[in-house]
Write a protein that holds these residues in place. Structure first.
Motif, PDB file in Angstrom:
ATOM      1  N   LEU A   6     -12.872  -1.372 -10.377  1.00  8.90           N
ATOM      2  CA  LEU A   6     -11.628  -2.539 -10.104  1.00  8.90           C
ATOM      3  C   LEU A   6     -12.643  -4.125  -9.920  1.00  8.90           C
ATOM      4  O   LEU A   6     -13.117  -4.067  -9.003  1.00  8.90           O
ATOM      5  CB  LEU A   6     -10.822  -2.934  -9.530  1.00  8.90           C
ATOM      6  N   VAL A   7     -12.224  -5.311 -10.538  1.00  9.55           N
ATOM      7  CA  VAL A   7     -12.381  -6.875  -9.677  1.00  9.55           C
ATOM      8  C   VAL A   7     -11.566  -7.107  -9.802  1.00  9.55           C
ATOM      9  O   VAL A   7     -10.882  -7.802 -10.320  1.00  9.55           O
ATOM     10  CB  VAL A   7     -14.104  -7.138 -10.739  1.00  9.55           C
ATOM     11  N   GLU A   8     -11.501  -8.150  -8.971  1.00  8.68           N
ATOM     12  CA  GLU A   8     -10.197  -8.695  -8.066  1.00  8.68           C
ATOM     13  C   GLU A   8     -10.898 -10.258  -7.804  1.00  8.68           C
ATOM     14  O   GLU A   8     -11.897 -10.442  -8.184  1.00  8.68           O
ATOM     15  CB  GLU A   8      -9.135  -8.392  -6.833  1.00  8.68           C
ATOM     16  N   SER A   9      -9.315 -11.125  -8.799  1.00  4.38           N
ATOM     17  CA  SER A   9     -10.255 -12.902  -8.733  1.00  4.38           C
ATOM     18  C   SER A   9      -9.128 -13.515  -8.487  1.00  4.38           C
ATOM     19  O   SER A   9      -8.040 -13.180  -8.494  1.00  4.38           O
ATOM     20  CB  SER A   9     -10.863 -13.391  -9.727  1.00  4.38           C
ATOM     21  N   GLY A  47      -0.857  -0.848  -8.292  1.00  2.00           N
ATOM     22  CA  GLY A  47      -0.601  -1.846  -7.904  1.00  2.00           C
ATOM     23  C   GLY A  47      -1.600  -3.120  -7.112  1.00  2.00           C
ATOM     24  O   GLY A  47      -2.958  -3.004  -7.371  1.00  2.00           O
ATOM     25  N   TRP A  48      -1.042  -3.712  -6.855  1.00  2.00           N
ATOM     26  CA  TRP A  48      -1.396  -4.592  -5.454  1.00  2.00           C
ATOM     27  C   TRP A  48      -0.943  -3.575  -4.241  1.00  2.00           C
ATOM     28  O   TRP A  48       0.092  -4.591  -3.768  1.00  2.00           O
ATOM     29  CB  TRP A  48      -1.571  -5.967  -5.680  1.00  2.00           C
ATOM     30  N   TYR A  98      -6.048  -6.469  -2.865  1.00  2.00           N
ATOM     31  CA  TYR A  98      -6.903  -5.260  -3.307  1.00  2.00           C
ATOM     32  C   TYR A  98      -5.839  -4.682  -4.388  1.00  2.00           C
ATOM     33  O   TYR A  98      -5.196  -4.383  -4.683  1.00  2.00           O
ATOM     34  CB  TYR A  98      -6.992  -4.167  -2.137  1.00  2.00           C
ATOM     35  N   CYS A  99      -6.887  -4.565  -5.507  1.00  2.00           N
ATOM     36  CA  CYS A  99      -5.729  -4.141  -6.685  1.00  2.00           C
ATOM     37  C   CYS A  99      -6.311  -2.311  -6.553  1.00  2.00           C
ATOM     38  O   CYS A  99      -7.283  -1.932  -6.600  1.00  2.00           O
ATOM     39  CB  CYS A  99      -6.845  -4.326  -8.012  1.00  2.00           C
ATOM     40  N   ASN A 100      -4.896  -1.676  -7.448  1.00  2.00           N
ATOM     41  CA  ASN A 100      -5.155  -0.489  -7.032  1.00  2.00           C
ATOM     42  C   ASN A 100      -4.716   0.425  -8.404  1.00  2.00           C
ATOM     43  O   ASN A 100      -3.968   0.406  -8.655  1.00  2.00           O
ATOM     44  CB  ASN A 100      -4.238   0.239  -5.907  1.00  2.00           C
ATOM     45  N   VAL A 101      -5.974   1.271  -8.499  1.00  2.00           N
ATOM     46  CA  VAL A 101      -5.378   2.052  -9.193  1.00  2.00           C
ATOM     47  C   VAL A 101      -5.156   3.703  -8.711  1.00  2.00           C
ATOM     48  O   VAL A 101      -6.163   3.832  -7.899  1.00  2.00           O
ATOM     49  CB  VAL A 101      -6.611   2.217 -11.195  1.00  2.00           C
ATOM     50  N   TYR A 107      -8.331   4.579  -6.612  1.00  2.00           N
ATOM     51  CA  TYR A 107      -9.789   3.447  -6.774  1.00  2.00           C
ATOM     52  C   TYR A 107      -8.891   1.678  -6.346  1.00  2.00           C
ATOM     53  O   TYR A 107      -8.223   0.998  -6.801  1.00  2.00           O
ATOM     54  CB  TYR A 107     -10.321   3.605  -8.826  1.00  2.00           C
ATOM     55  N   TRP A 108     -10.597   1.404  -5.709  1.00  2.00           N
ATOM     56  CA  TRP A 108      -9.998  -0.173  -5.120  1.00  2.00           C
ATOM     57  C   TRP A 108     -10.897  -0.549  -5.380  1.00  2.00           C
ATOM     58  O   TRP A 108     -12.506  -0.181  -5.889  1.00  2.00           O
ATOM     59  CB  TRP A 108     -10.056  -0.153  -4.085  1.00  2.00           C
ATOM     60  N   GLY A 109     -10.177  -2.370  -5.462  1.00  2.80           N
ATOM     61  CA  GLY A 109     -11.895  -2.955  -5.655  1.00  2.80           C
ATOM     62  C   GLY A 109     -12.032  -3.921  -4.048  1.00  2.80           C
ATOM     63  O   GLY A 109     -11.620  -3.290  -3.856  1.00  2.80           O
ATOM     64  N   GLN A 110     -12.724  -4.536  -5.049  1.00  2.00           N
ATOM     65  CA  GLN A 110     -13.952  -5.483  -2.930  1.00  2.00           C
ATOM     66  C   GLN A 110     -12.935  -6.102  -2.728  1.00  2.00           C
ATOM     67  O   GLN A 110     -12.603  -6.806  -1.786  1.00  2.00           O
ATOM     68  CB  GLN A 110     -14.654  -5.843  -3.329  1.00  2.00           C
ATOM     69  N   GLY A 111     -11.785  -6.296  -3.298  1.00  4.72           N
ATOM     70  CA  GLY A 111     -10.418  -7.899  -2.810  1.00  4.72           C
ATOM     71  C   GLY A 111     -11.121  -8.965  -2.398  1.00  4.72           C
ATOM     72  O   GLY A 111     -11.967  -9.194  -2.866  1.00  4.72           O
TER      73      GLY A 111
END
Length: 115
Positions: free
Chosen positions: A4-7, A35-36, A94-97, A104-108
């Motif tokens: 996951l990649v947040e932007s 979710g976020w 952070y995005c989460n699945v 699973y988490w993105g880097q934020g």
């Protein structure tokens, strides 16, 4: 697994808006728990918004009426529109699945709201 990649984070004045995006390495459309979350300095990570496969959404009381989560099929991910931002919304988002017992988490992405 899924990456996951947040932007979309940044610096904005109180009352302003930002749109966060979360791009996934594969389709997560059928994942029911997406979710976020956010984490402010010195505080625990908290759920901000979530969305299910049927489009049902859930929001923290502090963001209801201001934030909107939605699926983003073009990016195999989710987005979150944040309006009427407040100083207290400052945090790393952070995005989460959650899928098959794994989380699973993105880097934020940093959101900073100035007064």
């Amino acid at each position: 697994q899924v990456q996951l990649v947040e932007s979309g984070g940044g610096l904005v004045q109180a009352g302003g808006s930002l749109r966060l995006s979360c791009a996934a390495s594969r389709s997560i459309f059928w994942v029911n728990a997406v979710g976020w979350y956010r984490q402010a300095p010195g505080k625990q990570r908290e759920l901000v918004a979530s969305i299910t496969t049927d489009g049902s959404t859930n929001y923290a009381d502090s963001v209801k009426g201001r934030f909107t989560i939605s699926r983003d099929p073009a990016k195999n991910g989710v987005s979150m529109q944040m309006n009427s931002l407040k100083v207290e919304d400052t945090a790393v988002y952070y995005c989460n699945v959650k899928e098959h017992g794994a989380s699973y988490w993105g880097q934020g992405t940093q959101v900073t709201v100035s007064s």
